[in-house]
Design a protein around this motif. Structure first.
Motif, short mmCIF file in Angstrom:
data_model
loop_
_atom_site.label_atom_id
_atom_site.label_comp_id
_atom_site.label_asym_id
_atom_site.label_seq_id
_atom_site.Cartn_x
_atom_site.Cartn_y
_atom_site.Cartn_z
N TYR A 101 -99.12 49.21 7.29
CA TYR A 101 -98.80 48.42 8.48
C TYR A 101 -99.24 46.97 8.32
N GLU A 102 -100.37 46.75 7.66
CA GLU A 102 -100.88 45.38 7.52
C GLU A 102 -100.07 44.56 6.53
N LEU A 155 -108.14 54.69 14.96
CA LEU A 155 -107.10 54.22 14.04
C LEU A 155 -106.11 53.34 14.78
N LEU A 156 -105.68 53.77 15.96
CA LEU A 156 -104.74 52.96 16.73
C LEU A 156 -105.37 51.64 17.15
N GLU A 157 -106.65 51.65 17.41
CA GLU A 157 -107.34 50.41 17.78
C GLU A 157 -107.31 49.43 16.60
N GLU A 158 -107.44 49.96 15.38
CA GLU A 158 -107.37 49.08 14.20
C GLU A 158 -105.98 48.49 14.01
N LEU A 159 -104.98 49.14 14.59
CA LEU A 159 -103.62 48.64 14.46
C LEU A 159 -103.25 47.63 15.55
N VAL A 160 -104.16 47.37 16.47
CA VAL A 160 -103.88 46.43 17.56
C VAL A 160 -103.40 45.07 17.05
N PRO A 161 -104.04 44.47 16.03
CA PRO A 161 -103.53 43.17 15.56
C PRO A 161 -102.11 43.23 15.01
N PHE A 162 -101.73 44.38 14.45
CA PHE A 162 -100.35 44.53 13.95
C PHE A 162 -99.36 44.64 15.10
N ILE A 163 -99.70 45.45 16.10
CA ILE A 163 -98.76 45.70 17.20
C ILE A 163 -98.69 44.49 18.14
N TRP A 164 -99.84 43.95 18.47
CA TRP A 164 -99.92 42.92 19.52
C TRP A 164 -100.32 41.58 18.92
N ARG A 165 -99.40 40.62 18.94
CA ARG A 165 -99.65 39.30 18.37
C ARG A 165 -100.43 38.42 19.35
N LYS A 166 -101.22 37.50 18.80
CA LYS A 166 -102.09 36.68 19.65
C LYS A 166 -101.31 35.65 20.45
N TYR A 167 -100.13 35.31 19.99
CA TYR A 167 -99.34 34.29 20.66
C TYR A 167 -98.15 34.94 21.36
N LEU A 168 -97.50 34.19 22.23
CA LEU A 168 -96.29 34.70 22.88
C LEU A 168 -95.20 34.87 21.82
N ASP A 169 -94.82 36.11 21.57
CA ASP A 169 -94.02 36.45 20.40
C ASP A 169 -92.53 36.49 20.75
N PHE A 170 -91.94 35.30 20.98
CA PHE A 170 -90.51 35.29 21.33
C PHE A 170 -89.62 35.68 20.16
N THR A 226 -93.78 58.58 1.18
CA THR A 226 -95.08 59.19 1.47
C THR A 226 -94.92 60.67 1.79
N GLN A 227 -96.02 61.40 1.61
CA GLN A 227 -96.05 62.81 1.97
C GLN A 227 -96.15 62.95 3.49
N ILE A 228 -95.98 64.19 3.97
CA ILE A 228 -95.91 64.41 5.42
C ILE A 228 -97.26 64.23 6.10
N ALA A 229 -98.34 64.21 5.34
CA ALA A 229 -99.65 63.82 5.86
C ALA A 229 -100.12 62.63 5.04
N ILE A 230 -100.55 61.59 5.71
CA ILE A 230 -100.88 60.34 5.02
C ILE A 230 -102.33 59.97 5.34
N SER A 231 -103.02 59.39 4.35
CA SER A 231 -104.40 59.01 4.60
C SER A 231 -104.44 57.81 5.55
N THR A 232 -105.51 57.73 6.33
CA THR A 232 -105.65 56.62 7.28
C THR A 232 -105.70 55.29 6.55
N LEU A 233 -106.31 55.28 5.34
CA LEU A 233 -106.38 54.02 4.58
C LEU A 233 -104.99 53.57 4.15
N ALA A 234 -104.16 54.51 3.69
CA ALA A 234 -102.81 54.16 3.27
C ALA A 234 -101.98 53.69 4.46
#
Length: 908
Positions: A199-200, A227-242, A186-194
């Motif tokens: 991440y998804e 944008l970071l709020e949209e990434l919450v499901p990627f970062i934080w899993r709904k279950y205990l992520d052992f 990717t280039q040094i600036a990336i679109s939010t959609l990309a």
């Protein structure tokens, strides 16, 4: 401070909080009124200088605690980034690039800058890079003819220039954009959609951990937080992520191949990456956050200390762990700050020299080295203990239950092997059953067979941790065939399961190490010694240790065998530490060189004594073994040749020696040199010690193998080519008669400090580089030595600078390429912009070369290399993954070649 005493006085008299806030606000206002880049760069750099002074005074004077210092440094970075970006957006608005509606507002431009890492967590240190992700809305309100992606890429380049480019006022911050999604593509600036799509779909756990600290710091901050709020499901899993425990621990294993023992080094220890260091505290916290943060939003904080308190309050960790880790974190961050305060060096390594460490301890407020060492070890041992408990409890699964009966394969075992990742379970089972039933040298005796049977499940478990368990099992099969009487080795592995992890990694990625263990299993003994993870032994200690061993030699041949056994053991130990990530490339190169120095000196002493017993001595006899090349520069790797020359002197014209078989003059030293080379290179029952190369002697292959000192001086004064003087910059006496080393050193110094025509030297250096390119090629990126912009370019720059500057600045001379670059920069002989390229590039190339030389005998091919090796290379470069490393290497090589052209090509 010394350049502007008034500024120092004002800072000393001011309230630090108010003074810093006023400085940041005034600079932001001045930048907003500025019209050109040069003025903005000057304002930002002067802000950085004044703020750094103010913060350092508040730190040293104990007006601010350590984390207030970190926040102040982060506030400085936030102000710099926001002010620089605002200036660029206003300029774009004036040029008609932005849509007319309120164009001067950053949020109107659809651009967001996200702070990552320590900047995101408000935890910057004095010499931190700032890790940023630049993202843009592809539907942003730009002028109709403006394409979003090229516009934002140019804007990002401008932002980096304003912050990073060195001017007479210095620089503001080094900017690192490699934590963006898929930086290799990717280039040094990336679109939010990309970014969201990446991440998804293919986002990795290390990126989840990195995004914990992410924070919108400039541009459209509201859009960034969305944008970071949209990434919450990627970062934080709904279950205990052992499962995250295994993944985060895998990240840590890329820094340390396996946990060590209680000894932690002081001199030369890396307080960030080393055992018990800052990274272990951060990983400890991030692991707990990833496990439970999905169901417990209170665990999603960015700041390490705050999260330790929250984890303890929620009883995820006990109060003792929180207290110990918080205290250690504050202590280590303070040590880190003082290390970096000294010369704005991005370092985390304590001084290796005892005197330098003594001075540093006093700078930190301790009475001396010992009280500092006691405090450091106390904190780091507590960190290591808590970190170990976390992963021990997380990985306390039941031991594998595997059965390998002699008559047929066990179906449940085959299923288990498939579950462990073996692609060919039938072949794997057959191999293990053969091990257990065959009468091989390794299985000689019932004790060995019994211990090996107990070891098998542990071996299989560790083989399964690698990317190719079948391949590792085949490698172990070859390894086992070379082992003789394995009972003791098997017992050692059973008692120390961590060694099995190292052996599995060596089999999978470093066959050179595995071969040493197979033929000499006793080398594993040193790995269970707590001192293994301590400071690397110095030359005096190595020499004393080898002397104790060699005193028991029964003959000259036995002495040579002992030298080889000693060398192989210590080469294995250095290699194991490279593989486990507990020594840097610079430390490893110096360790290999110290070992070679000790062995050369001991072998030469023995050879000379044996030679004198037959041939006697010459009147006034003196000699010196001189190292050049990698040995001379203390930059050796696994398998490095020794570039040596022997210089001698005697009294009289053609004297004869006084022994039973006398030899005359030069003939005496020619024979003595040949005997030394044979002692170092001959194959014995323990193999060869080193390969030796004498081609750097005067006149090369056509010259005598040993050179009288007057001839050595005359040759370099009258006949030597420029390339020979370049090679001489790395000359270092490793063994000499008393007083003779100083005479040789004087000849070398006289030669190198001679006044030269810079243009003529540059032309010679440039032509030699072209000749090497014609012979070796320079188009293969992973040929780190010969590639355009590779190690040869850096070495030639360092050697050129010494030849043309040493007459006026003899203090620039050094056998180490890295130290020459440091000295040249400090002396003003190397521009700061080039130093910023060449110094980290030299470290990068040496780090990568250490791993490649350890792991491969053939050229490196990323397409066929295994993931373990790619991970090791990424770790050696201190980058998250190999996909990030490749473009970083290409960019570095391009910059190095540009510096070479500017410094050498521009002078010729």
């Amino acid at each position: 401070a010394s350049e502007d005493p008034a500024r120092l006085l004002a800072a000393l008299e001011a309230d630090p909080d108010a003074h810093l806030r006023r400085l940041l606000d005034d600079t932001a206002a001045a930048v907003a009124a500025a019209r050109d880049d040069a003025q903005v760069m000057r304002l930002l750099r002067r802000m950085k200088a004044q703020a750094a002074l103010m913060i350092a005074l508040a730190d040293i004077g104990e007006r601010w605690p350590v984390m207030r210092v970190a926040r102040a440094l982060t506030d400085l970075a936030d102000t710099a980034v926001a002010a620089a970006l605002g200036h660029l957006l206003r300029a774009a608005a004036r040029d008609g690039k932005l849509a007319p509606r309120d164009p001067a507002r950053p949020e109107a431009a659809g651009l967001v800058v996200i702070a990552m890492g320590k900047m995101g967590a408000h935890e910057l240190n004095y010499s931190s890079d700032i890790d940023l992700i630049v993202a843009f809305d592809p539907a942003a309100p730009l002028a109709p003819e403006v394409e979003p992606a090229p516009f934002y890429i140019r804007l990002t380049r401008g932002l980096v220039k304003l912050l990073q480019e060195r001017t007479v006022d210095g620089y503001v911050f080094r900017v690192d954009l490699r934590l963006r999604p898929d930086p290799g593509s990717t280039q040094i600036a990336i679109s939010t959609l990309a970014a969201l799509a990446y991440y998804e779909s293919v986002g990795q756990n290390w990126e989840r951990a990195a995004l914990i600290k992410a924070r919108a710091c400039a541009g459209d901050v509201a859009a960034g937080e969305a944008l970071l709020e949209e990434l919450v499901p990627f970062i934080w899993r709904k279950y205990l992520d052992f499962v995250a425990i295994a993944d985060v621990h895998a990240m840590k294993r890329q820094i340390h191949a396996y946990r060590g023992h209680d000894e932690i080094a002081v001199e030369g220890h890396n307080i960030k990456l080393g055992r018990g260091g800052i990274r272990e505290i951060e990983f400890f916290v991030q692991t707990q956050q990833l496990i439970a943060g999905g169901r417990h939003p209170e665990l999603r904080g960015r700041e390490t200390l705050a999260m330790l308190a929250t984890l303890a309050a929620g009883r995820w960790i006990d109060a003792e762990a929180a207290r110990d880790l918080a205290a250690a974190y504050c202590f280590l961050r303070q040590v880190e700050h003082r290390l970096q305060m000294v010369a704005d060096e991005q370092t985390h390594v304590l001084p290796a020299d005892p005197q330098a460490l003594e001075r540093f301890a006093r700078f930190l407020g301790f009475a001396g080295r010992d009280p500092f060492a006691a405090a450091l070890l106390d904190h780091m041992r507590k960190v290591e203990r808590h970190y170990a408990r976390l992963f021990e409890s997380a990985g306390a699964a039941a031991r594998l239950r595997l059965d390998f009966p002699p008559g047929a394969d066990d179906p449940r075992t085959l299923d288990a092997l498939v579950g462990l990742g073996f692609k060919h379970p039938l072949e794997a089972s057959a191999t293990v059953r053969r091990w257990l039933s065959a009468e091989t040298p390794a299985m000689r005796g019932e004790f060995a067979k019994r211990r090996f049977a107990e070891l098998v499940p542990l071996l299989i478990e560790h083989f399964s941790h690698g990317e190719a368990p079948d391949r590792t099992l085949v490698a172990f099969d070859r390894f086992l065939a070379a082992v003789h009487g394995g009972g003791r080795l098997f017992s050692l592995l059973l008692q120390n399961p961590d060694l099995v992890a190292l052996l599995a990694r060596a089999l999978g990625t470093a066959p050179r190490l595995a071969d040493i263990v197979a033929h000499h299993p006793q080398v594993m003994d040193a790995l269970v010694d707590p001192a293994f993870f301590g400071a690397l032994p110095g030359e005096t200690k190595l020499a004393a240790e080898f002397e104790r061993s060699s005193l028991q030699a029964r003959s000259y041949e036995d002495f040579l065998d002992r030298a080889r056994a000693f060398g192989q053991e210590h080469m294995f130990l250095i290699g194991a530490r490279i593989l486990s990530g507990t020594v840097s490339a610079e430390q490893a190169g110096a360790a290999y060189a110290r070992l070679a120095d000790a062995l050369i000196a001991a072998v030469y002493h023995e050879v000379e004594a044996s030679f004198v017993a037959v041939h006697g001595r010459l009147p006034g006899q003196a000699s010196a073994v001189v190292a050049l090349g990698k040995l001379g520069g203390r930059e050796m790797t696994a398998g490095s040749d020794l570039d040596l020359i022997l210089v001698y002197d005697f009294a009289g014209e053609h004297p004869a020696s006084d022994g039973a078989k006398p030899l005359v003059g030069s003939q005496y030293f020619a024979r003595l040199t040949q005997r030394l080379i044979s002692a170092l290179t001959a194959q014995t029952n323990y193999g060869s010690l080193y390969h030796v190369d004498l081609r750097l002697r005067p006149s090369g292959r056509s010259g005598p193998v040993a050179t009288q000192i007057d001839g050595f001086r005359g040759y370099h004064r009258e006949e030597a080519w420029t390339w020979e003087h370049m090679a001489l910059t790395r000359a270092r006496v490793v063994s000499a008669s008393e007083g003779f080393a100083a005479r040789v050193d004087q000849v070398v110094r006289e030669t190198l400090t001679r006044k030269r025509n810079a243009k003529a030297v540059a032309a010679d250096v440039a032509e030699m580089r072209r000749a090497i390119a014609r012979e070796k090629g320079e188009g293969e990126r992973w040929d780190l030595k010969y590639a355009a912009g590779g190690l040869i370019d850096i070495e030639f720059i360092a050697q050129y600078l010494q030849l043309v500057r040493a007459a006026e600045r003899p203090d620039i001379l050094d056998t180490s390429t890295a130290r020459v670059l440091d000295k040249a920069w400090q002396a003003g002989a190397l521009a700061a912009a080039d130093a910023d390229v060449l110094r980290p590039a030299a470290r990068l190339y040496h780090n990568l070369t250490q791993v490649l030389r350890l792991c491969l005998a053939a050229p490196f091919d990323p397409e066929t290399a295994g993931g373990e090796l790619l991970g090791l290379l990424a770790r050696a470069a201190d980058l998250p993954d190999f996909a990030t490393l490749e473009p970083h290497l290409a960019e570095t090589q391009a910059k190095v070649r540009a510096s070479f052209t500017r410094i050498v090509g521009g002078a010729s």
